[in-house]
Design an enzyme around this catalytic site. Sequence first.
Site, mmCIF file in Angstrom:
data_model
loop_
_atom_site.group_PDB
_atom_site.id
_atom_site.type_symbol
_atom_site.label_atom_id
_atom_site.label_comp_id
_atom_site.label_asym_id
_atom_site.label_seq_id
_atom_site.Cartn_x
_atom_site.Cartn_y
_atom_site.Cartn_z
ATOM 1 N N LYS A 17 0.807 -1.237 0.491
ATOM 2 C CA LYS A 17 0.258 0.020 -0.277
ATOM 3 C C LYS A 17 1.090 1.445 -0.238
ATOM 4 C CE LYS A 17 -1.916 2.899 2.064
ATOM 5 N NZ LYS A 17 -2.134 4.299 1.934
ATOM 6 N N GLY A 52 6.726 4.487 8.083
ATOM 7 C CA GLY A 52 5.766 6.392 8.380
ATOM 8 C C GLY A 52 6.099 6.736 9.591
ATOM 9 N N GLU A 62 8.588 1.285 10.990
ATOM 10 C CA GLU A 62 10.163 2.079 11.163
ATOM 11 C C GLU A 62 9.589 3.167 11.325
ATOM 12 O OE1 GLU A 62 11.158 -1.509 9.163
ATOM 13 O OE2 GLU A 62 12.289 -0.243 10.381
ATOM 14 N N CYS A 111 13.249 10.876 6.985
ATOM 15 C CA CYS A 111 13.026 10.038 8.654
ATOM 16 C C CYS A 111 14.794 10.168 9.275
ATOM 17 C CB CYS A 111 12.747 8.538 8.653
ATOM 18 S SG CYS A 111 13.951 7.833 7.875
ATOM 19 N N GLU A 146 9.248 16.339 15.188
ATOM 20 C CA GLU A 146 9.600 16.064 13.959
ATOM 21 C C GLU A 146 8.854 17.061 12.924
ATOM 22 O OE1 GLU A 146 8.540 12.551 11.884
ATOM 23 O OE2 GLU A 146 11.058 12.025 10.929
HETATM 24 P P1 NAD Z 1 2.201 8.692 7.605
HETATM 25 O O1 NAD Z 1 2.467 7.851 8.954
HETATM 26 O O2 NAD Z 1 1.452 9.253 7.773
HETATM 27 O O3 NAD Z 1 2.096 7.591 6.397
HETATM 28 C C1 NAD Z 1 3.074 6.725 6.139
HETATM 29 C C2 NAD Z 1 1.929 5.666 5.327
HETATM 30 O O4 NAD Z 1 0.753 4.845 6.088
HETATM 31 C C3 NAD Z 1 1.163 5.838 4.332
HETATM 32 O O5 NAD Z 1 0.829 4.714 3.351
HETATM 33 C C4 NAD Z 1 -0.193 6.529 4.568
HETATM 34 O O6 NAD Z 1 -0.835 6.044 3.914
HETATM 35 C C5 NAD Z 1 -0.390 5.347 5.678
HETATM 36 N N1 NAD Z 1 -1.576 5.504 7.225
HETATM 37 C C6 NAD Z 1 -1.601 6.878 7.608
HETATM 38 N N2 NAD Z 1 -2.649 6.324 8.308
HETATM 39 C C7 NAD Z 1 -2.821 5.273 8.338
HETATM 40 C C8 NAD Z 1 -4.118 4.023 9.049
HETATM 41 N N3 NAD Z 1 -4.969 4.736 9.935
HETATM 42 N N4 NAD Z 1 -3.838 2.412 9.446
HETATM 43 C C9 NAD Z 1 -2.987 2.145 8.145
HETATM 44 N N5 NAD Z 1 -2.576 2.369 7.150
HETATM 45 C C10 NAD Z 1 -2.303 4.566 7.726
HETATM 46 O O7 NAD Z 1 3.725 8.810 7.078
HETATM 47 P P2 NAD Z 1 4.513 10.171 6.189
HETATM 48 O O8 NAD Z 1 4.106 11.312 6.083
HETATM 49 O O9 NAD Z 1 3.776 9.291 4.387
HETATM 50 O O10 NAD Z 1 5.905 8.831 6.356
HETATM 51 C C11 NAD Z 1 6.345 10.241 6.890
HETATM 52 C C12 NAD Z 1 6.352 9.330 8.473
HETATM 53 O O11 NAD Z 1 7.921 8.470 7.709
HETATM 54 C C13 NAD Z 1 7.783 10.053 8.788
HETATM 55 O O12 NAD Z 1 7.591 10.321 10.421
HETATM 56 C C14 NAD Z 1 8.908 9.599 8.347
HETATM 57 O O13 NAD Z 1 10.199 9.772 10.050
HETATM 58 C C15 NAD Z 1 9.002 8.385 8.595
HETATM 59 N N6 NAD Z 1 9.740 7.777 7.569
HETATM 60 C C16 NAD Z 1 10.123 6.539 8.439
HETATM 61 C C17 NAD Z 1 11.610 5.753 8.173
HETATM 62 C C18 NAD Z 1 12.302 4.914 8.844
HETATM 63 O O14 NAD Z 1 12.957 4.108 7.748
HETATM 64 N N7 NAD Z 1 12.130 4.700 9.566
HETATM 65 C C19 NAD Z 1 11.687 6.029 6.544
HETATM 66 C C20 NAD Z 1 11.027 6.610 5.825
HETATM 67 C C21 NAD Z 1 10.014 7.355 6.554
#
Ligand code: NAD
Length: 497
Positions: A190, A243, A266, A301, A400
């Site tokens: 997804k 995320g 992650e 991240c 963040e």
């Molecule tokens: P997000 O948590 O908003 O979304 C991530 C994913 O989760 C998307 O595909 C989104 O559609 C999905 N999602 C959102 N709500 C959901 C729910 N209720 N149930 C299931 N899935 C859901 O994050 P973002 O804004 O897309 O990404 C940025 C974040 O990702 C930052 O916090 C960043 O630090 C983190 N990140 C971490 C790493 C790592 O390896 N630690 C790498 C890249 C990004």
Amino acid sequence: MNDQTTPWHRKAAELTFDGRALIGGKRVDAIDGATFACISPVDGRRLADVARGNDKDIVAAVAAARAAFEDRRWAGMAPARRKRVLIRFAELLLEHRDELALTETLDMGKPIAASRATDVNAAANTLRWYGEAIDKVYDEIAPTADTSLALITREPVGVVGAIVPWNYPMLMASWKIAPALATGNSVVLKPSEKSPLTALRLGELALEAGLPEGVLNVVPGYGHEAGQALALHMDVDCIAFTGSTRVGKQIMQFAGQSNLKRAWTELGGKSPLIVCADVANLDRAVDAAIGSIFYNQGESCNAPSRLFVESSIKNEFLKRALAKVPEHAPGDPLDPQTAMGALVDDTQLQTVLRYIDAGVSEGAKLLAGGERARVDSGGFYVLPTIFDNVRNDMTIAREEIFGPVLSVLAFDDVAEAVRMANATSYGLQASVWTRDINKAHKVARALRAGTVHVNQYDEDDITVPFGGYKQSGNGRDKSLHALDKYTELKTTWIRLE
Ligand code: NAD
């Protein structure tokens, strides 16, 4: 694209996108027929209408993945053949380098030079590396008594749900699907609703490489719809999530509420970079600090968003840092010279601007940037921003931001710097700069982070694990350690007469 000034603009004008889901090897509309608009942050242009998957599409995708897993069309294939498929998949990414790089840039705003040279290569390398591992990782036999034999084997967990963010769409997808496929699982991916296009192409290229139908399914859609349905699904054995920490907490709850699927997270970061007065090469430290926080528009991240500088060198450090800022000015992402592109969307732009306002109102000193840029482009750009005189309890030092905003804090004693560096709910990455080997080791040991760098920041390699302590998550992507996430450990006792 209106602007036809570079070859990339001409290619962009010719590119078309298929926003349909990929389920059971077929491109399909969402069952309800719903779509959402995929908007380019480069200029606000509508790129495609993308299938808005919901629980029904997830049910169909999980059924396809389950069927593919149960008949062992992939898991049962000889390892050498599976290896060839993943390596061919990697090669296809490189053969489609320009198309994938351009799609990534148009979809999430990063500069074409980075998409083309870094993201495509890194994603292809991930697929190749895990493909090569398939016939090189052995199981174990335990040292038991002569009367029995105990085999310790790894088996695929089954159906893996992978939910990924928008900041490195292709790379984050490949960090999940490569080890999951290498270990024989079926996958439902997804992608983020903000950047779904390259994931859909990856699904097609996997089929072209010979991955059997149904083994990799891609369902675009919103998090609270498709994402939540995947995380709650009773027939998904493992959810691999990258995320935000906020959603990561929900993912753990969904796993508990449903079938106690393995949940790997992650998550976010607020990484510290500590520069001591005895740093051997101040310019290199400046380059690393500035280059890493502004890379990918600050949407990384592991971006070092908190910079701790020893008071005696702070003025000199900031003088050199400010001289570097113009190199990171936002520009047209389709211009190969551009170092900083667009933020992913207007929502993210407004979030970053709100944090900048918070920095000013809480008393930090704005040294550079602080404003929206390139408004006439129709896209979402912000100037690289540096705040001095930040305190660790200010909002911009705690939360963040996920944008090009650097908070600078001073320290007089390295123990104080470590204490402030660790005073965060995150623990993804950290860095210390010193010429004193004893100090380097002691600080590296004291920093509570999944990755600590000494006298560098951004070195990485597929052979090395990546992941966080504390609320930066519980999983590790990359390296052979990632295989543990997608396998069950089985012991088989055999009586020897
Ligand atoms: P997000 O948590 O908003 O979304 C991530 C994913 O989760 C998307 O595909 C989104 O559609 C999905 N999602 C959102 N709500 C959901 C729910 N209720 N149930 C299931 N899935 C859901 O994050 P973002 O804004 O897309 O990404 C940025 C974040 O990702 C930052 O916090 C960043 O630090 C983190 N990140 C971490 C790493 C790592 O390896 N630690 C790498 C890249 C990004």
